[in-house]
Every structure is written in C-alpha cells, then in structure tokens.
Design an enzyme around this catalytic site. Structure first.
Site, PDB file in Angstrom:
ATOM      1  N   ARG A  81      38.330  42.352  50.786  1.00 53.82           N
ATOM      2  CA  ARG A  81      38.125  41.022  50.257  1.00 53.82           C
ATOM      3  C   ARG A  81      37.269  40.269  51.535  1.00 53.82           C
ATOM      4  O   ARG A  81      37.659  40.393  52.488  1.00 53.82           O
ATOM      5  CB  ARG A  81      38.963  40.286  49.536  1.00 53.82           C
ATOM      6  CG  ARG A  81      39.531  40.496  48.318  1.00 53.82           C
ATOM      7  CD  ARG A  81      40.672  39.519  47.769  1.00 53.82           C
ATOM      8  NE  ARG A  81      41.841  39.853  48.477  1.00 53.82           N
ATOM      9  CZ  ARG A  81      42.166  39.074  49.567  1.00 53.82           C
ATOM     10  NH1 ARG A  81      41.519  38.096  49.627  1.00 53.82           N
ATOM     11  NH2 ARG A  81      43.374  39.332  50.021  1.00 53.82           N
ATOM     12  N   TYR A  94      33.566  47.068  46.464  1.00 51.70           N
ATOM     13  CA  TYR A  94      34.832  47.031  46.777  1.00 51.70           C
ATOM     14  C   TYR A  94      36.006  46.079  45.888  1.00 51.70           C
ATOM     15  O   TYR A  94      35.646  44.948  45.786  1.00 51.70           O
ATOM     16  CB  TYR A  94      35.176  46.596  48.368  1.00 51.70           C
ATOM     17  CG  TYR A  94      36.750  46.775  48.557  1.00 51.70           C
ATOM     18  CD1 TYR A  94      37.412  47.927  48.851  1.00 51.70           C
ATOM     19  CD2 TYR A  94      37.477  45.662  48.576  1.00 51.70           C
ATOM     20  CE1 TYR A  94      38.614  47.933  49.107  1.00 51.70           C
ATOM     21  CE2 TYR A  94      38.899  45.486  48.444  1.00 51.70           C
ATOM     22  CZ  TYR A  94      39.315  46.802  48.940  1.00 51.70           C
ATOM     23  OH  TYR A  94      40.946  46.883  49.049  1.00 51.70           O
ATOM     24  N   LYS A 111      41.629  39.078  41.203  1.00 55.02           N
ATOM     25  CA  LYS A 111      41.806  37.744  42.154  1.00 55.02           C
ATOM     26  C   LYS A 111      40.846  36.544  41.390  1.00 55.02           C
ATOM     27  O   LYS A 111      41.392  35.479  41.605  1.00 55.02           O
ATOM     28  CB  LYS A 111      41.544  37.913  43.690  1.00 55.02           C
ATOM     29  CG  LYS A 111      42.014  39.297  44.304  1.00 55.02           C
ATOM     30  CD  LYS A 111      43.789  38.945  44.093  1.00 55.02           C
ATOM     31  CE  LYS A 111      44.257  40.008  45.154  1.00 55.02           C
ATOM     32  NZ  LYS A 111      45.713  40.075  45.201  1.00 55.02           N
ATOM     33  N   HIS A 157      50.289  34.118  42.709  1.00 53.66           N
ATOM     34  CA  HIS A 157      50.079  35.356  43.423  1.00 53.66           C
ATOM     35  C   HIS A 157      51.527  36.207  43.773  1.00 53.66           C
ATOM     36  O   HIS A 157      52.060  36.059  44.843  1.00 53.66           O
ATOM     37  CB  HIS A 157      49.332  35.579  44.822  1.00 53.66           C
ATOM     38  CG  HIS A 157      48.897  36.814  45.493  1.00 53.66           C
ATOM     39  ND1 HIS A 157      48.698  36.525  47.025  1.00 53.66           N
ATOM     40  CD2 HIS A 157      48.695  37.796  45.043  1.00 53.66           C
ATOM     41  CE1 HIS A 157      48.347  37.688  47.295  1.00 53.66           C
ATOM     42  NE2 HIS A 157      48.201  38.287  46.369  1.00 53.66           N
ATOM     43  N   SER A 206      48.549  39.276  50.800  1.00 45.87           N
ATOM     44  CA  SER A 206      48.205  40.562  50.625  1.00 45.87           C
ATOM     45  C   SER A 206      48.702  41.494  51.638  1.00 45.87           C
ATOM     46  O   SER A 206      48.720  41.149  52.744  1.00 45.87           O
ATOM     47  CB  SER A 206      46.792  40.730  50.523  1.00 45.87           C
ATOM     48  OG  SER A 206      46.247  39.866  49.258  1.00 45.87           O
ATOM     49  N   CYS A 220      51.669  42.596  52.354  1.00 43.84           N
ATOM     50  CA  CYS A 220      53.056  42.271  52.836  1.00 43.84           C
ATOM     51  C   CYS A 220      54.133  42.934  52.025  1.00 43.84           C
ATOM     52  O   CYS A 220      55.417  42.600  52.312  1.00 43.84           O
ATOM     53  CB  CYS A 220      53.285  40.617  52.924  1.00 43.84           C
ATOM     54  SG  CYS A 220      52.341  39.989  54.146  1.00 43.84           S
ATOM     55  N   ASN A 244      55.893  47.086  47.209  1.00 41.82           N
ATOM     56  CA  ASN A 244      57.251  47.809  47.352  1.00 41.82           C
ATOM     57  C   ASN A 244      58.407  47.082  46.987  1.00 41.82           C
ATOM     58  O   ASN A 244      59.253  47.596  46.330  1.00 41.82           O
ATOM     59  CB  ASN A 244      57.629  47.876  49.000  1.00 41.82           C
ATOM     60  CG  ASN A 244      56.411  48.833  49.478  1.00 41.82           C
ATOM     61  OD1 ASN A 244      55.884  49.881  48.934  1.00 41.82           O
ATOM     62  ND2 ASN A 244      56.187  48.738  51.052  1.00 41.82           N
ATOM     63  N   ASP A 266      51.456  41.862  41.771  1.00 42.86           N
ATOM     64  CA  ASP A 266      50.565  41.295  42.305  1.00 42.86           C
ATOM     65  C   ASP A 266      50.446  39.787  41.776  1.00 42.86           C
ATOM     66  O   ASP A 266      50.173  38.673  42.287  1.00 42.86           O
ATOM     67  CB  ASP A 266      49.152  41.880  42.393  1.00 42.86           C
ATOM     68  CG  ASP A 266      48.204  41.410  43.195  1.00 42.86           C
ATOM     69  OD1 ASP A 266      48.580  40.868  44.381  1.00 42.86           O
ATOM     70  OD2 ASP A 266      46.897  41.299  43.307  1.00 42.86           O
ATOM     71  N   ARG A 271      43.189  51.971  49.067  1.00 45.50           N
ATOM     72  CA  ARG A 271      43.933  51.752  47.896  1.00 45.50           C
ATOM     73  C   ARG A 271      44.018  52.756  46.688  1.00 45.50           C
ATOM     74  O   ARG A 271      43.098  53.566  46.720  1.00 45.50           O
ATOM     75  CB  ARG A 271      43.159  50.536  46.927  1.00 45.50           C
ATOM     76  CG  ARG A 271      43.262  49.463  47.873  1.00 45.50           C
ATOM     77  CD  ARG A 271      44.115  48.367  47.749  1.00 45.50           C
ATOM     78  NE  ARG A 271      44.243  47.415  49.007  1.00 45.50           N
ATOM     79  CZ  ARG A 271      44.781  46.304  48.655  1.00 45.50           C
ATOM     80  NH1 ARG A 271      45.500  45.862  47.552  1.00 45.50           N
ATOM     81  NH2 ARG A 271      44.801  45.318  49.496  1.00 45.50           N
ATOM     82  N   ASN A 308      66.095  45.597  50.891  1.00 43.16           N
ATOM     83  CA  ASN A 308      65.878  44.139  50.514  1.00 43.16           C
ATOM     84  C   ASN A 308      66.830  43.564  49.254  1.00 43.16           C
ATOM     85  O   ASN A 308      66.884  42.580  49.096  1.00 43.16           O
ATOM     86  CB  ASN A 308      64.614  44.153  50.351  1.00 43.16           C
ATOM     87  CG  ASN A 308      63.741  44.120  51.512  1.00 43.16           C
ATOM     88  OD1 ASN A 308      64.326  43.959  52.771  1.00 43.16           O
ATOM     89  ND2 ASN A 308      62.301  44.516  51.411  1.00 43.16           N
TER      90      ASN A 308
HETATM   91  O1  SAT Z   1      41.227  43.583  47.025  1.00 43.60           O
HETATM   92  S1  SAT Z   1      42.485  42.706  46.381  1.00 43.60           S
HETATM   93  O2  SAT Z   1      42.061  41.583  46.508  1.00 43.60           O
HETATM   94  O3  SAT Z   1      42.205  43.161  44.918  1.00 43.60           O
HETATM   95  C1  SAT Z   1      43.859  43.196  46.871  1.00 43.60           C
HETATM   96  C2  SAT Z   1      44.380  42.132  47.690  1.00 43.60           C
HETATM   97  O4  SAT Z   1      43.846  41.833  48.637  1.00 43.60           O
HETATM   98  O5  SAT Z   1      45.823  41.866  47.460  1.00 43.60           O
HETATM   99 MN    MN Z   2      47.406  40.517  46.242  1.00 41.59          MN
END
Ligand code: SAT
Ligand code: MN
Length: 589
Positions: free
Chosen positions: A69, A197, A206, A226, A248, A250, A254, A277, A371, A500
């Site tokens: 991004r 991308y 987003k 988010h 993003s 982090c 997971n 997400d 990704r 966790n």
């Molecule tokens: O590339 S994205 O914005 O969809 C993924 C991310 O940054 O969390």
């Molecule tokens: Mn994200």
C-alpha cells in the site's frame, strides 16, 4: 445484467472517460472465472501452479515498484480539509477529480473493462453493503472473486437502489509518480490508478470496508474497524467472541487462526475464525455489540507462515489460492517463502522473476510483503457463524501493536472511555505492509491510521458515542496486548502464536468476572499467577518483566501522546484529554 439507472449512467460516464475496447460484466459463474484464468495464463499475467499439489492455484507478480500500500499517495477527498483531518492526505474533490480524469482519459484503450458487482458481508445481511468495481485487470477480478461475494446475486440484491460504492481502478502503466488511491467519502466513490497491488486495487478491502465504511458508520451509528474476529470455545461448548485490532503485518491472521497449546486442546478448548482483518460492528436488538467479517477470503502475509506458526492459514492456501510476489520452486511449480520451512528450492524463481539457486541465495526469495489470497471456506477452523447475517456478539475488544519496551503483555481498560483512550494511544513499530521505513515507532490509533475515512478526532468521538449507546454490562470489555515485548538483550520475552491463547483466557475470564486483576497506573493487570504457564519454559521473573510497567518509559510515551494529540486541536474530544491527564497523574504518583 441490470436496469439500475444510477449504475448504468455511472458506467457510461466511466467508459466514456476510460474508453475501453470492451466491457464485460462479471456474473460470478465458475465458467466465466475459469475463462479469465485461462486468458490471464495465456498473456502471462498469471502462472498456473502444480495442479496436483496446489489445485486451482495461480501465481502473480507485480511490478517491483508496486509491492505494498502507498500511504503517501492515498487521499481522503472531503469537501473541507478539516473533515479529512490532520493525518490524512487531502485535496479538494474538484481538483482531485480533474487531476485524475486527465490520467484516466483513454487509459483503457485497447483493453477490457470488467464490471464487478460485489457485496461486503453476506448478500442480503443487514450489515452488508454493495460496491461495483470497474477494473482493467483480470488479477483484480480473480482476487475480488475470492475476497468478496460477487456477481449476479449481488446486482439482483441491489435492484434499483442507487446506493452503492462506485469503485474505479485502472492499471495504466503502473507509474509510481502518478499512482493515486483516492476516496471521496461524500460521493461513496473510490478511484485508484497506476497500481496493480493488493490493497491499492482490491477496492473492497481497505478503501471501501475501512475508509468509506468508517465514514458511513459514523453517520449511520455503526463501526468499521481494522479487526480480526475469533470465537473461543470452552470445554463446555460455549463460544465467546473477541475482536482485535493490530496494525498490518502484526499477526492478526495468526491470532485469528490460533491453535491452542496442547494441554488446552486436550481439555477441549477450540478457536474458530470469523475474520482476520476487518470487522463491521453494530449494536444488536439485545444491546450487545455484534460483528461480521465483511470479507470472504484472506489476503495474508506469506513470509513467516508455516505449519508451525499458522497451520490453518497454510492449509487455507492449498487450493484455489492466488499467490502474489512469493518465490516459485521451478522443479515442481509450487511456492516458497522465507519461514515456510528450512528448505528453499535450489531451482527457484525469485519474486522479481530472477532465476536463482535458492539454497545459496542471499536476500529474500519472496518479497517481505508477499501475499496469498485464499478463500475463507478453505480454513479448517472457519467459524460456523462465518455466514451468519446477524454477526456474532463481541465479549472483548483487544488492541495491540509491536512495542519492544513500553506495553506489558496484557492489561485491561478500566471502562469503555478508558478503553477508547487505550486504543487512541496505540503505537507500533512499522512493518513491510506499507512502503516506507520498517521498525520505526509510529502512533496508530485503533490500527486505523492509514484507514480512517474522516477526521481521526471525530473518529475518537464516534467510539465514545458508541459506548454511550451500550449499557456498561453489555458493552465489550477493552484490553491491550503486546506479544512483542523484548528483554534488554533483545530477545522476545513471550513465545507468541498458539500460546497467546493463555492471554485470551485471562481476558475472557475477566469479562465474566472470574479472574483477578491488580490496579496499575495504566489499567488493570494480571498478576504472574493469573496467566497459566503450564508447559511453558518461562520463569516467574520473566513473566513479571512481561507484566511490568516502567513509569519512566511510560512518561516519555505520554509526552509523545501529547504531541500526537496536539495536532487535532480543539476537535479532540475532552474525554481523551481527561484520560491523558489521569494517566499522567497516575504515572507521576
Ligand atoms: O495490502 S493490504 O492493505 O490489503 C493488506 C494490509 O496492509 O493489511
Ligand atoms: Mn490489514
């Protein structure tokens, strides 16, 4: 496909501007998608992977200047600059439209424009919203087909309704100097140009589900966040839901797909994934906060994903998945990335397309922000409630970031208002998910810094308003976690990943009034005895360090918070100022 006048008029205006040679409506049928896959393979836009080992999987490589991004080229074009606020890039809508029209003019000559009707959220759910994306990229069509619900069912659901988000994407020549990702919240319009991308071009994600939706949510009394959503099932079979916001890359994916440590699995604990997400949250008829995941797939970071770190994510990528910017094993046409295993392919194609010997290669075979786009239904632990149009009730909201020193492993906010402050003061060390330096601490309120579609100060106000609409006993309890705390010699103090779960259990026990906590200057902390360390190689002293609050470090952070909040001027809600004063006073005692 439709007689909707608003749709047709808009489509005409966009085709007159972009001048595509043909226009194809995406009906969502498998036959049409299959044709597009074949076409993308024939032109080299996508590469077919090993059908036996990775059935239905494809590979795509983006331009080297187009791998994340681009926050510095992302704009929120509200009528006044005030409305966009100090942390968003802004330009007056008229000026931006004029600038972009010149760029879009004739941008699709000789190309096909695809029209993708899509729904964020299950088609027909009261939470859901419809968008239409126009794009000249098959990669975008095929990704949108995984990430959202698309096609005829969606356009039928829209009917004559003029209310949909108008999304335009043109790949153009991928020129980074003329790359723009632009939201016009008042017009429910998104224009993206010169990128191919992920987050820049899959406009449902987003751009719509966070930037435009956060603006809609403020006006309509709901929230677009988010956040991942997970369900935690106890041995009695009761499931409680948690939503959690992290910047993003982090570890949201997971955490969303966590596998409990063995001793908890044996007792019967399970984790179910609702989303990894984005969460859309509304107050339900019973006064509780309910969440849906508006997406239908996962756009996850590949590097670091392995059988050990995230078995469920890896399983999700075994079929019908698109891989972007990972490495290829040329011997069997499978994929590889750093952290998948310790055996990089000898005969490899690096993400840039370069042929290399992966076993001797220095550097990254896969791009750090490479990704996978995987259908949610592939996930072995996908929740039964994934398609529930009414969403799931949220017991706890968790904020978190990467902080080597400041934040303890976990703490609880004293009440909703304090919780909003905890979210508003989130900070994290940056990752590869956005262009720019990696590892720098930046303030990232509610992990929404790059995604809030209006003035962040008003966004804090909206959070506070939502709290007022819920009774204190029904509102989710708010927590902060930090899996990334380091010792003085730079080692991670907490094992993370499946472990966790131990922290999540304390969180849920707190929600039910079953666990203890002690007051601290920053909020309510567990004691070393409150976190179950069965089978963990971690001493009481280490746990104590993980749970410690260094007042000096925190007072430094308070200075940084003050500076950060100063940019919002009078627009900052008084409650946030009050919470800051309380924190400073507590730390100075
Ligand atoms: O590339 S994205 O914005 O969809 C993924 C991310 O940054 O969390
Ligand atoms: Mn994200």
């Amino acid at each position: 496909m439709t007689n909707n006048k608003t749709v047709l008029d808009w489509l005409k205006e966009m085709t007159d501007m972009c001048k595509p040679s043909s226009v194809i409506w995406i009906d969502g049928s498998e036959a049409q998608l299959e044709e597009l896959r074949a076409e993308a393979v024939s032109t080299g836009e996508m590469i077919k992977l090993n059908e036996e080992k990775l059935p239905g999987c494809y590979y795509h490589r983006t331009a080297e200047n187009d791998v994340a991004r681009v926050e510095d080229r992302t704009f929120i074009c509200t009528p006044t600059e005030e409305e966009a606020g100090p942390i968003n890039n802004w330009m007056a809508p008229d000026k931006m439209y004029a600038k972009l029209r010149a760029l879009y003019d004739g941008s699709m000559v000789g190309r096909t424009m695809y029209v993708i009707p899509y729904s964020m959220g299950p088609v027909g759910s009261p939470f859901s919203k419809i968008g239409i994306e126009l794009t000249d990229s098959i990669y975008v069509v095929l990704n949108m087909a995984i990430m959202t619900r698309i096609g005829k069912a969606v356009i039928d659901e829209l009917g004559d309704n003029p209310d949909f988000v108008k999304c335009l994407h043109a790949k153009k020549d991928v020129n980074p100097d003329e790359r723009y990702i632009v939201q016009f919240p008042q017009d429910s319009t998104i224009w993206s140009i010169n990128s191919a991308y992920g987050g820049n071009v899959l406009l449902g994600k987003k751009c719509f589900a966070l930037r435009i939706a956060s603006y809609l949510g403020k006006n309509e009394g709901w929230m677009a966040e988010h956040m991942l959503i997970l369900g935690l099932e106890n041995p009695q079979g009761e499931v409680k839901y948690i939503s959690a916001a992290f910047p993003s890359a982090c570890g949201k994916t997971n955490l969303a797909m966590l596998i409990p440590p063995e001793y908890l699995r044996e007792k019967g604990y399970k984790v179910w994934t609702v989303g990894d997400d984005i969460a859309w949250l509304r107050i339900g008829p019973d006064g509780r906060l309910y969440a849906i995941n508006p997406e239908a797939g996962f756009f996850g970071v590949a590097p670091g994903t392995s059988e050990k770190t995230n078995f469920n994510a890896l399983e999700s990528t075994k079929k019908n998945t698109i891989f972007t910017n990972v490495a290829i094993n040329n011997d069997d046409m499978t994929v590889w990335w750093e952290g998948l295993d310790k055996n990089p392919p000898k005969n490899a194609t690096e993400w840039t397309g370069k042929q290399v010997d992966g076993t001797t290669y220095e550097g990254n075979l896969a791009h750090p922000n490479s990704r996978f786009t995987a259908p949610a239904i592939n996930c072995p632990c996908i929740s039964k409630e994934f398609e529930n149009p009414d969403g799931v009730p949220i017991s706890a909201i968790v904020f978190g970031g990467r902080r080597a020193k400041t934040a303890p492993l976990v703490y609880q906010a004293r009440d909703w208002e304090h919780g909003v402050f905890v979210g508003a003061t989130m900070a994290s060390e940056t990752t590869a998910a956005a262009t720019g330096a990696v590892g720098v601490v930046r303030r990232d309120p509610m992990a929404m810094k790059p995604f809030v579609g209006y003035n962040m100060a008003d966004y804090f106000g909206h959070w506070l308003e939502m709290g007022k609409k819920m009774d204190a006993d029904k509102a989710p309890k708010i927590f902060h976690v930090n899996w990334f705390r380091k010792s003085d010699d730079g080692k991670f103090l907490w094992p993370g990943f499946g472990d966790n779960m131990r922290v999540l259990l304390w969180i849920l026990d707190r929600c039910e009034g079953k666990a203890d906590a002690v007051e601290s200057p920053i909020g309510l902390l567990p004691t070393v005895d409150d976190i179950d360390t069965t089978g963990l190689d971690i001493s009481k002293e280490e746990l104590q360090e993980l749970l410690s609050v260094d007042k000096k470090v925190w007072l430094e952070d308070v200075e940084n918070q003050k500076e950060y909040f100063a940019q919002f001027g009078d627009r900052l809600p008084a409650e946030i100022k009050k919470q800051l004063e309380i924190l400073e006073a507590n730390l100075s005692k």
